[in-house]
Design an enzyme around this catalytic site. Structure first.
Site, mmCIF file in Angstrom:
data_model
loop_
_atom_site.group_PDB
_atom_site.id
_atom_site.type_symbol
_atom_site.label_atom_id
_atom_site.label_comp_id
_atom_site.label_asym_id
_atom_site.label_seq_id
_atom_site.Cartn_x
_atom_site.Cartn_y
_atom_site.Cartn_z
ATOM 1 N N LYS A 59 0.787 -1.200 -0.105
ATOM 2 C CA LYS A 59 0.145 0.097 0.105
ATOM 3 C C LYS A 59 0.892 1.175 -0.076
ATOM 4 O O LYS A 59 1.843 1.272 0.883
ATOM 5 C CB LYS A 59 -0.885 0.156 1.063
ATOM 6 C CG LYS A 59 -1.682 1.041 1.463
ATOM 7 C CD LYS A 59 -2.442 1.262 2.666
ATOM 8 C CE LYS A 59 -3.468 0.154 2.902
ATOM 9 N NZ LYS A 59 -4.346 0.322 4.091
ATOM 10 N N CYS A 76 -0.196 15.031 -5.985
ATOM 11 C CA CYS A 76 -0.594 14.417 -7.357
ATOM 12 C C CYS A 76 -1.963 13.117 -6.784
ATOM 13 O O CYS A 76 -1.981 12.750 -5.766
ATOM 14 C CB CYS A 76 0.456 13.583 -7.780
ATOM 15 S SG CYS A 76 0.255 12.533 -8.972
ATOM 16 N N CYS A 78 -3.002 11.638 -9.980
ATOM 17 C CA CYS A 78 -3.055 10.804 -11.107
ATOM 18 C C CYS A 78 -2.089 9.606 -11.192
ATOM 19 O O CYS A 78 -2.045 8.890 -11.957
ATOM 20 C CB CYS A 78 -2.934 11.658 -12.477
ATOM 21 S SG CYS A 78 -1.224 12.368 -12.475
ATOM 22 N N CYS A 87 2.374 17.026 -6.842
ATOM 23 C CA CYS A 87 2.202 17.213 -8.146
ATOM 24 C C CYS A 87 3.143 18.013 -8.913
ATOM 25 O O CYS A 87 3.640 19.037 -8.661
ATOM 26 C CB CYS A 87 0.642 18.016 -8.154
ATOM 27 S SG CYS A 87 0.241 18.163 -10.061
ATOM 28 N N HIS A 91 -0.555 15.322 -14.693
ATOM 29 C CA HIS A 91 -2.076 15.102 -15.025
ATOM 30 C C HIS A 91 -2.578 15.841 -16.357
ATOM 31 O O HIS A 91 -3.525 15.084 -17.083
ATOM 32 C CB HIS A 91 -2.987 15.434 -13.899
ATOM 33 C CG HIS A 91 -2.700 17.104 -13.508
ATOM 34 N ND1 HIS A 91 -2.019 17.521 -12.629
ATOM 35 C CD2 HIS A 91 -3.535 18.055 -13.977
ATOM 36 C CE1 HIS A 91 -2.068 18.757 -12.605
ATOM 37 N NE2 HIS A 91 -3.058 19.127 -13.478
#
Length: 112
Positions: A59, A76, A78, A87, A91
């Site tokens: 995980k 992030c 995506c 990020c 994306h």
């Protein structure tokens, strides 16, 4: 006009009935396929979202303290960022290529 008979049932189909039934069946099948394609595109699709981040871990979890964030942090969602969990704008390319609409999670302090 002769009526073809289906073997043991005695069910008869005329040529006029076939002329109507075949196109109706084709249109119904095509409509069903298009409708199912449209509806499946609107729902969440099964499959992996994370294709490359910490694949050896069961995980992926990241944590940071609010005090360490400063005034703003952009995370992030995506799974394409080279700076994951932060990020890097990946994306935008992902959305363009896939038709997705994912964007980052932005956490910021409230203005005083």
């Amino acid at each position: 006009m002769t009526m073809p008979t289906l073997s043991s049932t005695g069910f008869r189909i005329s040529k006029d009935q076939l002329i109507v039934a075949v196109p109706v069946a084709v249109v119904a099948a095509a409509g069903g396929f298009l409708l199912s394609s449209y509806l499946s595109g609107r729902s969440c699709k099964k499959g992996r979202v994370n294709t490359c981040i910490s694949k050896d871990s069961p995980k992926v979890v990241h944590s940071c303290d609010m005090e360490d964030i400063g005034t703003k942090a952009v995370y992030c969602r995506c799974w394409k960022s080279k700076k994951f969990p932060y990020c890097d704008g990946a994306h935008a390319k992902h959305n363009e290529e896939t038709g997705d609409n994912v964007g980052p999670l932005i956490i910021k302090k409230r203005d005083a």
